[in-house]
Design an enzyme around this catalytic site. Sequence first.
Site, PDB file in Angstrom:
ATOM      1  N   GLY A  47      -0.604   4.867  -6.419  1.00 30.03           N
ATOM      2  CA  GLY A  47      -0.272   3.747  -5.970  1.00 30.03           C
ATOM      3  C   GLY A  47      -0.215   2.587  -6.691  1.00 30.03           C
ATOM      4  O   GLY A  47      -1.283   2.311  -7.384  1.00 30.03           O
ATOM      5  N   ASP A  91      -0.701  -7.001   7.611  1.00 32.04           N
ATOM      6  CA  ASP A  91       0.316  -6.452   6.951  1.00 32.04           C
ATOM      7  C   ASP A  91       0.451  -5.175   7.221  1.00 32.04           C
ATOM      8  O   ASP A  91       0.499  -4.141   6.168  1.00 32.04           O
ATOM      9  CB  ASP A  91       0.017  -6.646   5.197  1.00 32.04           C
ATOM     10  CG  ASP A  91       1.086  -6.326   4.450  1.00 32.04           C
ATOM     11  OD1 ASP A  91       2.303  -6.127   4.901  1.00 32.04           O
ATOM     12  OD2 ASP A  91       0.641  -5.961   3.195  1.00 32.04           O
ATOM     13  N   ASN A 125       0.849   1.050   3.971  1.00 34.18           N
ATOM     14  CA  ASN A 125      -0.467   0.503   4.295  1.00 34.18           C
ATOM     15  C   ASN A 125      -1.251   1.366   5.299  1.00 34.18           C
ATOM     16  O   ASN A 125      -2.183   0.718   5.850  1.00 34.18           O
ATOM     17  CB  ASN A 125      -0.573  -1.011   4.608  1.00 34.18           C
ATOM     18  CG  ASN A 125      -0.093  -1.792   3.552  1.00 34.18           C
ATOM     19  OD1 ASN A 125      -0.282  -1.343   2.398  1.00 34.18           O
ATOM     20  ND2 ASN A 125       0.163  -3.138   3.818  1.00 34.18           N
ATOM     21  N   VAL A 156      -3.714   1.884  -7.492  1.00 38.09           N
ATOM     22  CA  VAL A 156      -4.633   3.043  -6.964  1.00 38.09           C
ATOM     23  C   VAL A 156      -4.693   4.199  -7.612  1.00 38.09           C
ATOM     24  O   VAL A 156      -3.625   4.665  -7.713  1.00 38.09           O
ATOM     25  CB  VAL A 156      -4.285   3.196  -5.445  1.00 38.09           C
ATOM     26  CG1 VAL A 156      -5.269   3.926  -4.673  1.00 38.09           C
ATOM     27  CG2 VAL A 156      -4.253   1.510  -4.519  1.00 38.09           C
ATOM     28  N   ASP A 176      -5.463  -1.264   2.948  1.00 34.85           N
ATOM     29  CA  ASP A 176      -4.984  -2.391   2.542  1.00 34.85           C
ATOM     30  C   ASP A 176      -5.333  -3.647   3.418  1.00 34.85           C
ATOM     31  O   ASP A 176      -4.425  -4.068   4.053  1.00 34.85           O
ATOM     32  CB  ASP A 176      -3.482  -2.181   2.239  1.00 34.85           C
ATOM     33  CG  ASP A 176      -2.961  -3.524   1.282  1.00 34.85           C
ATOM     34  OD1 ASP A 176      -3.914  -4.380   1.033  1.00 34.85           O
ATOM     35  OD2 ASP A 176      -1.985  -3.556   0.890  1.00 34.85           O
ATOM     36  N   GLY A 205       0.470  -1.243  -5.993  1.00 30.16           N
ATOM     37  CA  GLY A 205       0.995  -2.092  -4.811  1.00 30.16           C
ATOM     38  C   GLY A 205       1.059  -3.769  -5.510  1.00 30.16           C
ATOM     39  O   GLY A 205       1.194  -3.553  -6.855  1.00 30.16           O
ATOM     40  N   LYS A 251      -9.330   1.648  -6.152  1.00 28.79           N
ATOM     41  CA  LYS A 251      -8.250   0.566  -6.317  1.00 28.79           C
ATOM     42  C   LYS A 251      -8.658  -0.472  -7.267  1.00 28.79           C
ATOM     43  O   LYS A 251      -9.831  -1.109  -7.135  1.00 28.79           O
ATOM     44  CB  LYS A 251      -8.458  -0.089  -4.828  1.00 28.79           C
ATOM     45  CG  LYS A 251      -7.293  -0.993  -4.542  1.00 28.79           C
ATOM     46  CD  LYS A 251      -6.675  -1.505  -3.187  1.00 28.79           C
ATOM     47  CE  LYS A 251      -5.761  -2.358  -2.994  1.00 28.79           C
ATOM     48  NZ  LYS A 251      -5.387  -2.686  -1.668  1.00 28.79           N
TER      49      LYS A 251
HETATM   50  N1  LIG Z   1      -7.216   6.009  -0.428  1.00 24.78           N
HETATM   51  C1  LIG Z   1      -5.962   6.389  -0.836  1.00 24.78           C
HETATM   52  N2  LIG Z   1      -5.684   7.553  -0.845  1.00 24.78           N
HETATM   53  C2  LIG Z   1      -4.435   7.815  -1.279  1.00 24.78           C
HETATM   54  N3  LIG Z   1      -3.490   6.852  -1.695  1.00 24.78           N
HETATM   55  C3  LIG Z   1      -3.679   5.807  -1.510  1.00 24.78           C
HETATM   56  C4  LIG Z   1      -5.180   5.193  -1.185  1.00 24.78           C
HETATM   57  N4  LIG Z   1      -4.921   4.010  -1.077  1.00 24.78           N
HETATM   58  C5  LIG Z   1      -3.839   3.733  -1.630  1.00 24.78           C
HETATM   59  N5  LIG Z   1      -3.132   4.675  -1.936  1.00 24.78           N
HETATM   60  C6  LIG Z   1      -1.653   4.689  -2.379  1.00 24.78           C
HETATM   61  O1  LIG Z   1      -1.491   3.277  -3.024  1.00 24.78           O
HETATM   62  C7  LIG Z   1      -0.406   2.530  -2.400  1.00 24.78           C
HETATM   63  C8  LIG Z   1      -0.977   0.996  -2.699  1.00 24.78           C
HETATM   64  O2  LIG Z   1      -2.176   0.766  -1.930  1.00 24.78           O
HETATM   65  P1  LIG Z   1      -2.536  -0.452  -1.334  1.00 24.78           P
HETATM   66  O3  LIG Z   1      -1.806  -0.960  -0.227  1.00 24.78           O
HETATM   67  O4  LIG Z   1      -3.920  -0.476  -0.928  1.00 24.78           O
HETATM   68  O5  LIG Z   1      -2.306  -1.440  -2.570  1.00 24.78           O
HETATM   69  P2  LIG Z   1      -1.794  -2.970  -2.680  1.00 24.78           P
HETATM   70  O6  LIG Z   1      -1.998  -3.439  -4.070  1.00 24.78           O
HETATM   71  O7  LIG Z   1      -2.972  -3.662  -1.758  1.00 24.78           O
HETATM   72  O8  LIG Z   1      -0.517  -3.111  -1.771  1.00 24.78           O
HETATM   73  P3  LIG Z   1       0.341  -4.081  -1.400  1.00 24.78           P
HETATM   74  O9  LIG Z   1       1.558  -4.333  -2.158  1.00 24.78           O
HETATM   75  O10 LIG Z   1       0.761  -3.554   0.280  1.00 24.78           O
HETATM   76  O11 LIG Z   1      -0.470  -5.425  -1.123  1.00 24.78           O
HETATM   77  C9  LIG Z   1      -0.683   3.151  -0.931  1.00 24.78           C
HETATM   78  O12 LIG Z   1       0.949   2.807  -0.463  1.00 24.78           O
HETATM   79  C10 LIG Z   1      -0.466   4.686  -1.090  1.00 24.78           C
HETATM   80  O13 LIG Z   1       0.629   5.195  -1.377  1.00 24.78           O
END
Ligand SMILES: Nc1ncnc2c1ncn2[C@@H]1O[C@H](COP(=O)(O)OP(=O)(O)OP(=O)(O)O)[C@@H](O)[C@H]1O
Length: 477
Positions: free
Chosen positions: A184, A303, A308, A191, A321, A186, A204
């Site tokens: 992922g 959020d 999330n 991630v 998240d 974000g 992350k």
């Molecule tokens: N523990 C996990 N296990 C599997 N996939 C995950 C996990 N954590 C995150 N992901 C994947 O990664 C993506 C992004 O994670 P996350 O929302 O924590 O990142 P972010 O950078 O904070 O995103 P945002 O743009 O919402 O702020 C999630 O939508 C999911 O698809």
Amino acid sequence: MSNQFLLQKRWCVFQVNRTTNTQQNYKYTTVGNVSGSVQVCENTHCCVGYFLIINGRPEVDVLACDVAEKSCPDATCKAQTLLNSHVIKCVCNTDLCNSNVTWAPHSEQPRLTSSYSEGMIIIILLSSRRLSSFELQDSSTFIILEENQQACPRDYSVSTLCSCQTTKTSEIDVDDIELQRIVGCGYFATVCQGKYQGSMVAVKVFPAGWEHKFTAEKEVYELPLMKHAGILHFLGTGRKPDGSWLILLQFAEHGSLHSFLCEHTTNWMLSLKLCQSLSQGLSYLHSDLRNYDEHKPPVAHGDLSSSNVLVRADGTCVLCDFGCSTILRSCSGPHSWQSSTANMKLGTLCYMPPEFLEGSVNLGSSLCLMQGDIYALGLLLWEIWMRCSDLFEGSIVPEHLLPYESELGGNVTLESLITYVSNMDKRLSIPEHWGLLPQGSALQELLTDCWDCDPDARLTAQCVADRLVSLQSCFSP
Ligand SMILES: Nc1ncnc2c1ncn2[C@@H]1O[C@H](COP(=O)(O)OP(=O)(O)OP(=O)(O)O)[C@@H](O)[C@H]1O
């Protein structure tokens, strides 16, 4: 890719503007291994960003690894102007640092920050501090730079600073982590799936420039009593030699609820399991808990969206998240709180409740933030049930849609949401035939009680969880 390979190589955000995609831009696709919107650099430790100035704003032309090893002394991407002020370039030397360029168009004007997220640019006027003045170019995510100070009725007061408990977690040695693939990407972090001490984990990774987002998220995970089946398990934190920050988390096998619903339909029992675990997780997050000398203050997620929420192999949801969450620290008494995220909130646009869209709410208030989470919870329950085959018996289950996608089209904008959700007080369409199903009216009532335009009239997360339990006992085979 092996762990050491991924940990030692530079990661840069990757995007090449299709409309200006020339041979010149094409060369950037070959300078590293691209996975989604991340490029792992082959020959350099520098990330680069080129932006075209269109209507006075920088728009991404290329984000990538630099083509060759050059000097890039800065950790963050600071713009240098090229070619008569029509193009700016920035280079930097930390993972994913080109996600964010800082640029001052004229010395007397406020500084602009252009940030990348999955093909979008958000322009933030750093000196402008009111919700009504934020500038938005993308339909999915926005940043609010200050709380609107209008009163929220029936709220707890915010008072003096207090000492706050955290649970100390051990630093993890990054050499023990084996990174396997990116799952992922974000707005703030990337991630990866990986292995740690023989178990599957999620890692992350926050670029060095996003330390405050790393700290904000870590702070929530480190609260006492945060272990709950509906909240993603936190395993620890680490730091890479280049300064980027890692949070080690339980791996959710089905990924985000969004991708799960895109790929799978469910039956009634599985949809209830998703909904129950989701509302129980949120109820726990919102709860104020004491156990001997440990205290978990209420936390507003801030959020909630189907990206999330993650789905585990057993078909339950976990919340993740917490980068935009607000911890409501308990101070001198039971109705006195210190909100910990001072002046920056972020949310996903289509899940914003009407009072946030209008800016008619005090975003520093605990109750308003939790009521905002309940509105988003209602939209999530709708998303889940819209993929439940037992609620579409004899007809085709619709493809997964984001909230308001069918009403407002794929490119939901702030203006269209304000018109539809706030001015017209309209909500997601509930299929008419649900009214004929035994559980139909209970579902309809539950959804409308979550997304009521009056935040005070909305249910609590615990009440949603209780109603789902009675739905299960009344309408299950
Ligand atoms: N523990 C996990 N296990 C599997 N996939 C995950 C996990 N954590 C995150 N992901 C994947 O990664 C993506 C992004 O994670 P996350 O929302 O924590 O990142 P972010 O950078 O904070 O995103 P945002 O743009 O919402 O702020 C999630 O939508 C999911 O698809």
